[in-house]
Design a protein around this motif. Structure first.
Motif, mmCIF file in Angstrom:
data_model
loop_
_atom_site.group_PDB
_atom_site.id
_atom_site.type_symbol
_atom_site.label_atom_id
_atom_site.label_comp_id
_atom_site.label_asym_id
_atom_site.label_seq_id
_atom_site.Cartn_x
_atom_site.Cartn_y
_atom_site.Cartn_z
ATOM 1 N N SER A 274 0.831 -1.211 0.000
ATOM 2 C CA SER A 274 0.000 0.000 0.000
ATOM 3 C C SER A 274 0.860 1.253 0.000
ATOM 4 C CB SER A 274 -0.911 -0.006 1.233
ATOM 5 O OG SER A 274 -0.125 0.016 2.417
ATOM 6 N N ALA A 275 0.235 2.366 -0.367
ATOM 7 C CA ALA A 275 0.966 3.640 -0.419
ATOM 8 C C ALA A 275 1.479 4.044 0.957
ATOM 9 C CB ALA A 275 0.067 4.733 -0.993
ATOM 10 N N ASP A 276 0.677 3.799 2.016
ATOM 11 C CA ASP A 276 1.149 4.215 3.336
ATOM 12 C C ASP A 276 2.322 3.364 3.803
ATOM 13 O OD1 ASP A 276 -0.444 1.987 3.732
ATOM 14 O OD2 ASP A 276 -1.607 2.844 5.382
ATOM 15 N N MET A 277 2.364 2.087 3.420
ATOM 16 C CA MET A 277 3.516 1.252 3.772
ATOM 17 C C MET A 277 4.770 1.729 3.046
ATOM 18 S SD MET A 277 4.006 -2.888 3.469
ATOM 19 C CE MET A 277 2.805 -3.192 4.771
ATOM 20 N N LEU A 278 4.639 2.084 1.769
ATOM 21 C CA LEU A 278 5.779 2.576 1.005
ATOM 22 C C LEU A 278 6.263 3.925 1.545
ATOM 23 C CD1 LEU A 278 4.506 1.664 -2.571
ATOM 24 C CD2 LEU A 278 6.114 0.370 -1.169
ATOM 25 N N LEU A 279 5.313 4.797 1.892
ATOM 26 C CA LEU A 279 5.683 6.092 2.459
ATOM 27 C C LEU A 279 6.379 5.898 3.796
ATOM 28 C CD1 LEU A 279 5.712 9.159 2.554
ATOM 29 C CD2 LEU A 279 3.372 9.085 3.456
ATOM 30 N N ASP A 280 5.919 4.938 4.580
ATOM 31 C CA ASP A 280 6.558 4.689 5.868
ATOM 32 C C ASP A 280 8.008 4.245 5.683
ATOM 33 O OD1 ASP A 280 6.430 4.519 8.751
ATOM 34 O OD2 ASP A 280 6.493 2.351 8.513
ATOM 35 N N MET A 281 8.289 3.479 4.625
ATOM 36 C CA MET A 281 9.675 3.109 4.327
ATOM 37 C C MET A 281 10.514 4.357 4.073
ATOM 38 S SD MET A 281 9.327 -0.056 1.696
ATOM 39 C CE MET A 281 8.461 -1.567 2.101
ATOM 40 N N LEU A 282 9.971 5.284 3.291
ATOM 41 C CA LEU A 282 10.694 6.521 2.992
ATOM 42 C C LEU A 282 10.942 7.315 4.272
ATOM 43 C CD1 LEU A 282 11.845 8.676 1.121
ATOM 44 C CD2 LEU A 282 9.506 9.470 0.693
ATOM 45 N N LEU A 313 2.160 8.332 -7.229
ATOM 46 C CA LEU A 313 1.602 9.682 -7.289
ATOM 47 C C LEU A 313 0.938 10.084 -5.977
ATOM 48 C CD1 LEU A 313 0.185 9.816 -10.933
ATOM 49 C CD2 LEU A 313 2.391 10.612 -10.061
ATOM 50 N N GLU A 314 0.397 9.120 -5.234
ATOM 51 C CA GLU A 314 -0.134 9.422 -3.897
ATOM 52 C C GLU A 314 0.984 9.940 -2.993
ATOM 53 O OE1 GLU A 314 -2.806 6.724 -1.729
ATOM 54 O OE2 GLU A 314 -3.045 5.614 -3.608
ATOM 55 N N ILE A 315 2.109 9.257 -3.034
ATOM 56 C CA ILE A 315 3.245 9.681 -2.222
ATOM 57 C C ILE A 315 3.775 11.023 -2.716
ATOM 58 C CG2 ILE A 315 5.618 9.104 -1.561
ATOM 59 C CD1 ILE A 315 4.736 6.138 -1.709
ATOM 60 N N GLY A 316 3.790 11.214 -4.040
ATOM 61 C CA GLY A 316 4.238 12.480 -4.600
ATOM 62 C C GLY A 316 3.390 13.652 -4.134
ATOM 63 N N ALA A 317 2.062 13.437 -4.064
ATOM 64 C CA ALA A 317 1.179 14.497 -3.586
ATOM 65 C C ALA A 317 1.469 14.815 -2.116
ATOM 66 C CB ALA A 317 -0.278 14.082 -3.766
ATOM 67 N N ALA A 405 -4.912 11.727 4.133
ATOM 68 C CA ALA A 405 -5.129 10.278 4.073
ATOM 69 C C ALA A 405 -3.885 9.512 4.482
ATOM 70 C CB ALA A 405 -5.551 9.877 2.660
ATOM 71 N N LEU A 406 -2.719 10.129 4.325
ATOM 72 C CA LEU A 406 -1.476 9.477 4.698
ATOM 73 C C LEU A 406 -1.042 9.984 6.081
ATOM 74 C CD1 LEU A 406 0.241 9.352 1.192
ATOM 75 C CD2 LEU A 406 -0.773 7.468 2.469
ATOM 76 N N PHE A 407 0.156 10.512 6.236
ATOM 77 C CA PHE A 407 0.669 10.869 7.559
ATOM 78 C C PHE A 407 0.687 12.385 7.760
ATOM 79 C CE2 PHE A 407 3.637 7.032 6.730
ATOM 80 C CZ PHE A 407 2.613 6.139 7.025
ATOM 81 N N PRO A 408 -0.064 12.904 8.734
ATOM 82 C CA PRO A 408 0.070 14.318 9.065
ATOM 83 C C PRO A 408 1.471 14.592 9.631
ATOM 84 C CG PRO A 408 -1.942 13.377 9.993
ATOM 85 C CD PRO A 408 -1.104 12.227 9.522
ATOM 86 N N VAL A 409 1.925 15.821 9.485
ATOM 87 C CA VAL A 409 3.240 16.213 9.995
ATOM 88 C C VAL A 409 3.095 17.486 10.822
ATOM 89 C CG1 VAL A 409 5.590 16.923 9.399
ATOM 90 C CG2 VAL A 409 4.439 15.164 8.037
ATOM 91 N N ILE A 410 3.701 17.459 12.010
ATOM 92 C CA ILE A 410 3.751 18.643 12.873
ATOM 93 C C ILE A 410 5.171 19.186 12.849
ATOM 94 C CG2 ILE A 410 3.508 19.498 15.232
ATOM 95 C CD1 ILE A 410 1.433 17.292 15.694
#
Length: 454
Positions: A274-282, A313-317, A405-410
């Motif tokens: 999933s996109a969130d798993m791939l983003l978490d790797m990054l 593209l989800e991660i890119g956004a 939809a993915l990870f908020p950042v503070i």
């Protein structure tokens, strides 16, 4: 960083190291005639296929929809900053017009130099360019017999490899990144790795070369996810942990990961992460101070799989909004934050990447000792109220609903480089246990609920 052997000079303070660190995110592309089988990049060997039949199919391969410009545009929109293409994998088939063999896309069916098209398209999109080259060639007995059993055959094979690497570094302008692979069962001494890398850096002074240059005598090949990689503990500008995220203490590093469950080359019916798993790797790579090189195996006709494009593209956004937490970040792991997510730092900023959004209006952040001057929900731009007391930061006014939809950042701004106390420096099962004893002592020392002795 370890400055190591001067024959393979480190780039820890050079411009080439800066682009690598600033990028944090790259695209790995495993593309070759094996895509026609739809069972990964090593189908020839893993299924012990007939060499002649495989070669016939390879020479008739026509990736008619290969469009390097579309690949490059997708990578740029995905937030990737560099890309590495497999110019020749272990099957020996070349994606460029090599003068040393006719086993290539240029000399056979499609009649195209795919490496040239790749380099020109990605460079035009402003991405750094990397090339992958396999030492191994499953077709050539001398590679596996080695110099002792077949000295003449081995010498010819070695010259062939060195000549092809020189071709790749002299025909296509600046090459920023070079990825060797498939050393087993050879060593750096047999391959002539040191002399080859010296020559590579004469031809391309700014190039970064990976660590898969063969184990040297007296050293070991260490874990990367595959015994054949030939990781060197002392050679190479950047480390390449594969299928895992493990910082390399000796140099720059990038984790090589697939977007699917396992295979690098195109595999029909493969499952996708999933996109969130791939983003978490990054985010984990950035937190630990390294890069993510995320792979795609294009379809046999040259198109990128739609499942990959969607996720990329989800991660890119997400990166368009939150990229400052990733690109050029100094790593994180400043404080204990596993119960919430991940973290990175940059200058006097601390970025809290929230994997687990609990919907509560207040977030308690322990062990940050730097004075905080400003807090913002980077995802929306909302300024947040905060309070610091006894080395605890309370962040207030968080929305109930996850703002992305993915990870908020503070984003937390401090009055200097963010620093933590001993609890941030020493984590679970680490450090001096007396600090835990002192903490436990605050409730008493007995087994009873109130801590009082009976």
């Amino acid at each position: 960083m370890n400055t190591g052997h001067d024959n393979n000079s480190r780039h820890d303070r050079s411009a080439s190291a800066k682009w690598f660190t600033d990028s944090r995110y790259g695209l790995f592309i495993h593309f070759g005639p094996y895509a026609q089988y739809g069972r990964g990049e090593q189908v020839l060997f893993r299924e012990h296929l007939d060499h002649q039949e495989y070669a016939q199919q390879a020479c008739s391969w026509n990736p008619e929809h290969f469009n390097a410009t579309l690949w490059a545009q997708t990578a740029r929109k995905a937030g990737m900053k560099y890309a590495c293409l497999t110019t020749r994998h272990h099957d020996g088939f070349c994606l460029w017009d090599s003068q040393y063999t006719d086993y290539s896309t240029a000399a056979q069916a499609c009649g195209r130099d795919l490496v040239r098209e790749f380099v020109e398209a990605f460079r035009a999109e402003g991405l750094y360019v990397g090339l992958y080259y396999s030492w191994m060639d499953w077709r050539i007995p001398a590679f596996f017999d080695g110099p002792e059993k077949d000295p003449d055959g081995w010498q010819a094979m070695k010259e062939y490899m060195h000549n092809q690497v020189e071709e790749l570094l002299t025909r296509y302008g600046q090459i920023d990144h070079f990825f060797f692979d498939g050393v087993w069962p050879r060593t750096a001494e047999e391959l002539g790795s040191i002399e080859l890398v010296r020559r590579m850096k004469e031809l391309q002074p700014g190039i970064l070369v990976n660590n898969r240059l063969g184990p040297s005598e007296g050293t070991r090949t260490y874990a990367d996810g595959g015994a054949g990689a030939g990781d060197s503990e002392v050679l190479g500008d950047f480390g390449t942990p594969e299928h895992q995220i493990v910082p390399d203490p000796n140099r720059l590093w990038e984790s090589n990961q697939v977007t699917t469950w396992r295979l690098w080359g195109y595999a029909a019916g493969e499952r996708w992460r999933s996109a969130d798993m791939l983003l978490d790797m990054l985010c984990e790579c950035a937190e630990k101070g390294g890069n993510l090189l995320l792979n795609v195996g294009p379809q046999p006709d040259g198109q990128l799989p739609p499942e990959f494009v969607q996720r990329a593209l989800e991660i890119g956004a997400w990166l368009e909004v939150h990229g400052e937490a990733i690109y050029g970040a100094d790593g994180g792991d400043l404080i204990e934050f596993v119960t919430r997510g991940r973290q990175t730092t940059s200058g006097n900023h601390l970025y809290l990447i929230i994997r687990f959004w609990d919907g509560k209006p207040v977030l308690r952040l322990a062990d940050l000792i730097s004075r905080v001057t400003r807090v913002t929900l980077l995802t929306t731009g909302q300024e947040l109220e905060f309070e610091q007391q006894d080395q605890v930061l309370w962040i207030k006014g968080l929305p109930k609903e996850r703002p992305t939809a993915l990870f908020p950042v503070i984003w937390v701004e401090c009055d200097g480089v963010p620093k933590s106390n001993i609890w941030g420096q020493q984590r679970l099962w680490q450090g001096d246990p007396s600090r835990i004893a002192d903490w436990a002592r605050t409730r008493g020392s007995s087994v009873y609920a109130d801590g009082e002795k009976r």
